[in-house]
Design a protein around this motif. Structure first.
Motif, PDB file in Angstrom:
ATOM      1  N   ASP A  21      16.865   3.143  -1.859  1.00 23.66           N
ATOM      2  CA  ASP A  21      16.266   2.547  -0.799  1.00 23.66           C
ATOM      3  C   ASP A  21      15.863   1.205  -1.137  1.00 23.66           C
ATOM      4  O   ASP A  21      14.889   1.171  -1.606  1.00 23.66           O
ATOM      5  CB  ASP A  21      15.202   3.403  -0.474  1.00 23.66           C
ATOM      6  CG  ASP A  21      14.700   2.137   1.139  1.00 23.66           C
ATOM      7  OD1 ASP A  21      15.409   1.357   1.657  1.00 23.66           O
ATOM      8  OD2 ASP A  21      13.515   3.106   1.562  1.00 23.66           O
ATOM      9  N   PRO A  22      17.272   0.694  -0.684  1.00 19.58           N
ATOM     10  CA  PRO A  22      17.026  -1.015  -0.613  1.00 19.58           C
ATOM     11  C   PRO A  22      15.953  -1.963   0.106  1.00 19.58           C
ATOM     12  O   PRO A  22      14.922  -2.647  -0.632  1.00 19.58           O
ATOM     13  CB  PRO A  22      18.412  -1.740  -0.819  1.00 19.58           C
ATOM     14  CG  PRO A  22      18.772  -1.151   0.673  1.00 19.58           C
ATOM     15  CD  PRO A  22      18.097   0.828  -0.227  1.00 19.58           C
ATOM     16  N   GLU A  23      15.658  -0.862   1.093  1.00 15.60           N
ATOM     17  CA  GLU A  23      14.041  -2.232   1.894  1.00 15.60           C
ATOM     18  C   GLU A  23      13.051  -1.479   1.000  1.00 15.60           C
ATOM     19  O   GLU A  23      12.262  -2.594   0.944  1.00 15.60           O
ATOM     20  CB  GLU A  23      14.360  -0.999   3.134  1.00 15.60           C
ATOM     21  CG  GLU A  23      15.630  -1.951   3.968  1.00 15.60           C
ATOM     22  CD  GLU A  23      15.917  -3.088   4.223  1.00 15.60           C
ATOM     23  OE1 GLU A  23      14.688  -4.294   4.547  1.00 15.60           O
ATOM     24  OE2 GLU A  23      16.873  -3.888   4.750  1.00 15.60           O
ATOM     25  N   ALA A  24      13.180  -0.540   0.288  1.00 14.36           N
ATOM     26  CA  ALA A  24      12.082   0.039  -0.019  1.00 14.36           C
ATOM     27  C   ALA A  24      11.680  -1.376  -1.432  1.00 14.36           C
ATOM     28  O   ALA A  24      10.474  -1.614  -1.759  1.00 14.36           O
ATOM     29  CB  ALA A  24      11.722   1.500  -0.350  1.00 14.36           C
ATOM     30  N   ALA A  25      12.410  -1.006  -1.766  1.00 11.05           N
ATOM     31  CA  ALA A  25      12.744  -1.763  -3.455  1.00 11.05           C
ATOM     32  C   ALA A  25      12.661  -3.152  -2.782  1.00 11.05           C
ATOM     33  O   ALA A  25      12.260  -4.328  -4.356  1.00 11.05           O
ATOM     34  CB  ALA A  25      14.900  -1.842  -4.181  1.00 11.05           C
ATOM     35  N   LEU A  26      12.949  -3.796  -2.115  1.00  8.33           N
ATOM     36  CA  LEU A  26      12.533  -5.571  -1.264  1.00  8.33           C
ATOM     37  C   LEU A  26      11.020  -5.463  -1.500  1.00  8.33           C
ATOM     38  O   LEU A  26      10.326  -6.323  -1.656  1.00  8.33           O
ATOM     39  CB  LEU A  26      12.999  -6.058  -0.501  1.00  8.33           C
ATOM     40  CG  LEU A  26      14.777  -6.519  -0.227  1.00  8.33           C
ATOM     41  CD1 LEU A  26      15.553  -6.005   0.570  1.00  8.33           C
ATOM     42  CD2 LEU A  26      14.488  -7.141  -1.331  1.00  8.33           C
ATOM     43  N   ARG A  27      10.652  -4.435  -1.121  1.00  7.83           N
ATOM     44  CA  ARG A  27       8.931  -4.755  -1.122  1.00  7.83           C
ATOM     45  C   ARG A  27       8.195  -4.611  -2.887  1.00  7.83           C
ATOM     46  O   ARG A  27       7.343  -5.283  -2.400  1.00  7.83           O
ATOM     47  CB  ARG A  27       8.310  -3.548  -0.403  1.00  7.83           C
ATOM     48  CG  ARG A  27       8.821  -3.529   1.381  1.00  7.83           C
ATOM     49  CD  ARG A  27       8.122  -2.124   2.182  1.00  7.83           C
ATOM     50  NE  ARG A  27       8.504  -0.958   2.319  1.00  7.83           N
ATOM     51  CZ  ARG A  27       9.425  -0.455   2.045  1.00  7.83           C
ATOM     52  NH1 ARG A  27       9.847  -0.900   3.162  1.00  7.83           N
ATOM     53  NH2 ARG A  27       9.387   0.968   2.097  1.00  7.83           N
ATOM     54  N   LEU A  28       8.629  -3.724  -3.165  1.00  4.91           N
ATOM     55  CA  LEU A  28       9.052  -4.436  -5.293  1.00  4.91           C
ATOM     56  C   LEU A  28       9.297  -5.321  -5.376  1.00  4.91           C
ATOM     57  O   LEU A  28       8.443  -6.054  -6.478  1.00  4.91           O
ATOM     58  CB  LEU A  28       8.858  -2.916  -5.430  1.00  4.91           C
ATOM     59  CG  LEU A  28       8.903  -1.631  -5.511  1.00  4.91           C
ATOM     60  CD1 LEU A  28       9.840  -0.821  -6.201  1.00  4.91           C
ATOM     61  CD2 LEU A  28       7.201  -1.497  -5.127  1.00  4.91           C
ATOM     62  N   ALA A  29       9.629  -6.547  -4.779  1.00  5.09           N
ATOM     63  CA  ALA A  29       9.719  -7.887  -5.098  1.00  5.09           C
ATOM     64  C   ALA A  29       9.383  -8.502  -5.997  1.00  5.09           C
ATOM     65  O   ALA A  29       8.525  -8.743  -7.496  1.00  5.09           O
ATOM     66  CB  ALA A  29      11.315  -8.330  -4.814  1.00  5.09           C
ATOM     67  N   PRO A  30       7.851  -9.244  -5.094  1.00  6.45           N
ATOM     68  CA  PRO A  30       6.888  -9.611  -5.801  1.00  6.45           C
ATOM     69  C   PRO A  30       6.510  -9.220  -6.911  1.00  6.45           C
ATOM     70  O   PRO A  30       5.831 -10.003  -7.643  1.00  6.45           O
ATOM     71  CB  PRO A  30       6.045 -10.063  -4.703  1.00  6.45           C
ATOM     72  CG  PRO A  30       6.928  -9.853  -3.362  1.00  6.45           C
ATOM     73  CD  PRO A  30       7.648  -9.001  -3.713  1.00  6.45           C
ATOM     74  N   ASP A  31       5.557  -8.066  -6.731  1.00 14.66           N
ATOM     75  CA  ASP A  31       5.678  -7.086  -8.161  1.00 14.66           C
ATOM     76  C   ASP A  31       5.392  -7.232  -9.619  1.00 14.66           C
ATOM     77  O   ASP A  31       5.853  -7.527 -10.624  1.00 14.66           O
ATOM     78  CB  ASP A  31       5.223  -6.037  -7.928  1.00 14.66           C
ATOM     79  CG  ASP A  31       3.995  -5.970  -6.645  1.00 14.66           C
ATOM     80  OD1 ASP A  31       3.000  -7.285  -6.786  1.00 14.66           O
ATOM     81  OD2 ASP A  31       3.365  -5.062  -6.336  1.00 14.66           O
ATOM     82  N   VAL A  32       7.132  -6.955  -9.599  1.00 12.29           N
ATOM     83  CA  VAL A  32       8.487  -6.901  -9.855  1.00 12.29           C
ATOM     84  C   VAL A  32       8.679  -7.983 -11.085  1.00 12.29           C
ATOM     85  O   VAL A  32       8.817  -8.006 -12.237  1.00 12.29           O
ATOM     86  CB  VAL A  32       9.849  -6.531  -9.851  1.00 12.29           C
ATOM     87  CG1 VAL A  32      10.756  -6.441 -11.051  1.00 12.29           C
ATOM     88  CG2 VAL A  32       9.559  -4.958  -9.086  1.00 12.29           C
ATOM     89  N   ALA A  33       8.519  -9.530 -10.244  1.00 10.20           N
ATOM     90  CA  ALA A  33       8.759 -10.567 -10.322  1.00 10.20           C
ATOM     91  C   ALA A  33       7.971 -10.997 -10.732  1.00 10.20           C
ATOM     92  O   ALA A  33       7.807 -11.489 -12.221  1.00 10.20           O
ATOM     93  CB  ALA A  33       9.110 -11.023  -9.544  1.00 10.20           C
ATOM     94  N   GLU A  34       6.718 -10.750 -11.014  1.00  8.99           N
ATOM     95  CA  GLU A  34       5.226 -10.910 -11.526  1.00  8.99           C
ATOM     96  C   GLU A  34       5.424 -10.432 -12.692  1.00  8.99           C
ATOM     97  O   GLU A  34       5.177 -10.952 -14.344  1.00  8.99           O
ATOM     98  CB  GLU A  34       3.543 -10.598 -10.780  1.00  8.99           C
ATOM     99  CG  GLU A  34       2.294 -11.011 -11.446  1.00  8.99           C
ATOM    100  CD  GLU A  34       1.086 -10.798 -10.362  1.00  8.99           C
ATOM    101  OE1 GLU A  34      -0.084 -11.233 -10.796  1.00  8.99           O
ATOM    102  OE2 GLU A  34       1.319 -10.244  -9.274  1.00  8.99           O
TER     103      GLU A  34
END
Length: 366
Positions: A21-34
């Protein structure tokens, strides 16, 4: 190279829940970047370990998050240009959304540098110093899902520059491209049409392509491939342990070990090289050329290892898991199409040219 996990357990769980699910993955982007940070400065091993972990969890998640991480690294590498988004930057439109507001910023990013032989995306600067881009940009993955993008556009007949754009602008429109992919099926790729869309330049002409970070950013993709291939090899190992394997199965398992260990070694060496270079805007041309040769070797080596693994699991496990194991079948299809997006012949030929352009490579022994 990969001594200890990079992703915290909570993010691992969230990535697994977002699988496919790419939309669900994008919601993780800020936390993954940090959690993963940027390449260089001693952090490259940690970053690539995290990308490999994401690749092992799910390639849709990894393929969604890798360009977001790359875009954030590019903005960091742009140096003094990237500052307080509220600060006055002469000649820049204020509504572009140039950088994430903070480590938890809600913006998500794509990086679109592909060129079409039939169309050009052109950038023009008006008398008031503002830039606008007009034209067609092909092969924009998740263009309908990410909020912002870094895109390359032509500023003259011979020069290109990188620009930050807000994809929510009314002057940006996604094309109606046909998408029938079976692997990475929900990672829809389309073209983008720009009609005098506001854009903020990131670096000078050609900076995006000549910086050392360009090459090392491309290796992040290889770390994702490697992680996915390790997961497939682990399934082959598990199958061999659950029964008495014949010599053919043992051979293919050994082939996986040889290929993946060699690929891990070149990834580790590249991480060391990345941390030894200045990846910021002032990096030297010599550093950029050396970095590019390293990237060509790494991507070629990892690509070859992944093909070895795909062949090994296919020959040993047969059609059973492809028809009965949804996760395995999806991972095989996803990795196959992900690898097809890379052109190994072109890169290996470029590596050969770089060898001929420099001092003798193979003549050091008596």
């Amino acid at each position: 190279m990969f001594d200890s996990p990079s992703l915290p357990p909570a993010l691992v769980r969230s990535a697994r829940e977002a699988a496919g699910d790419p939309e669900a993955a994008l919601r993780l982007a800020p936390d993954v970047a940090e959690a993963l940070g940027r390449p260089g400065g001693g952090n490259t091993r940690h970053l690539w370990r995290g990308l490999a972990e994401l690749g092992a969890i799910d390639l849709t998640v990894a393929r969604t998050l890798e360009p977001d991480l790359d875009a954030r690294a590019i903005l960091d590498q742009a140096g003094s240009f990237v500052g307080d988004p509220e600060a006055e930057i002469p000649g820049q439109p204020r509504d572009v959304g140039l950088v994430p507001e903070d480590a938890g910023g809600a913006r998500t990013w794509g990086v679109y540098a592909a060129e079409s032989p039939d169309h050009r995306l052109e950038a023009n600067q008006s008398d008031d110093g503002r830039w606008r881009i007009t034209g067609h940009k092909p092969w924009c993955s998740l263009a309908g899902s990410v909020s912002n993008a870094l895109v390359t556009a032509w500023t003259s007949t011979t020069a290109r520059r990188l620009f930050a754009v807000d994809l929510a602008s009314s002057q940006v429109r996604a094309g109606e491209d046909r998408w029938v992919a079976r692997g990475l099926s929900r990672l829809r790729t389309s073209s983008l049409e720009f009609d005098a869309a506001p854009a903020a330049p990131v670096g000078d002409d050609e900076w995006y392509f000549t910086r050392s970070g360009f090459a090392f950013g491309g290796i992040g993709v290889a770390a994702v491939w490697w992680g996915a291939a390790c997961k497939l090899a682990a399934q082959l190992e598990s199958s061999c342990r659950s029964r008495t394997p014949d010599q053919i199965a043992q051979f293919h398992l050994g082939q996986c070990s040889l290929a993946l260990e060699a690929a891990q070694s070149v990834l580790a060496d590249a991480a060391h090289r990345a941390d030894a270079l200045d990846l910021a805007v002032g990096s030297t041309a010599e550093g950029s050329e050396a970095a590019w040769a390293t990237a060509l070797r790494v991507r070629g080596s990892v690509h070859r290892a992944c093909e070895v693994v795909l062949t090994a699991v296919g020959h040993t496990l047969g059609p059973g898991p492809l028809t009965q194991d949804d996760e395995y079948a999806r991972r095989v299809a996803d990795l196959q199409i992900y690898l097809q997006q890379y052109k190994p012949e072109r890169d290996v030929a470029a590596l050969g040219q770089s060898i001929l352009d420099g001092p003798s490579t193979f003549g050091g022994l008596p």
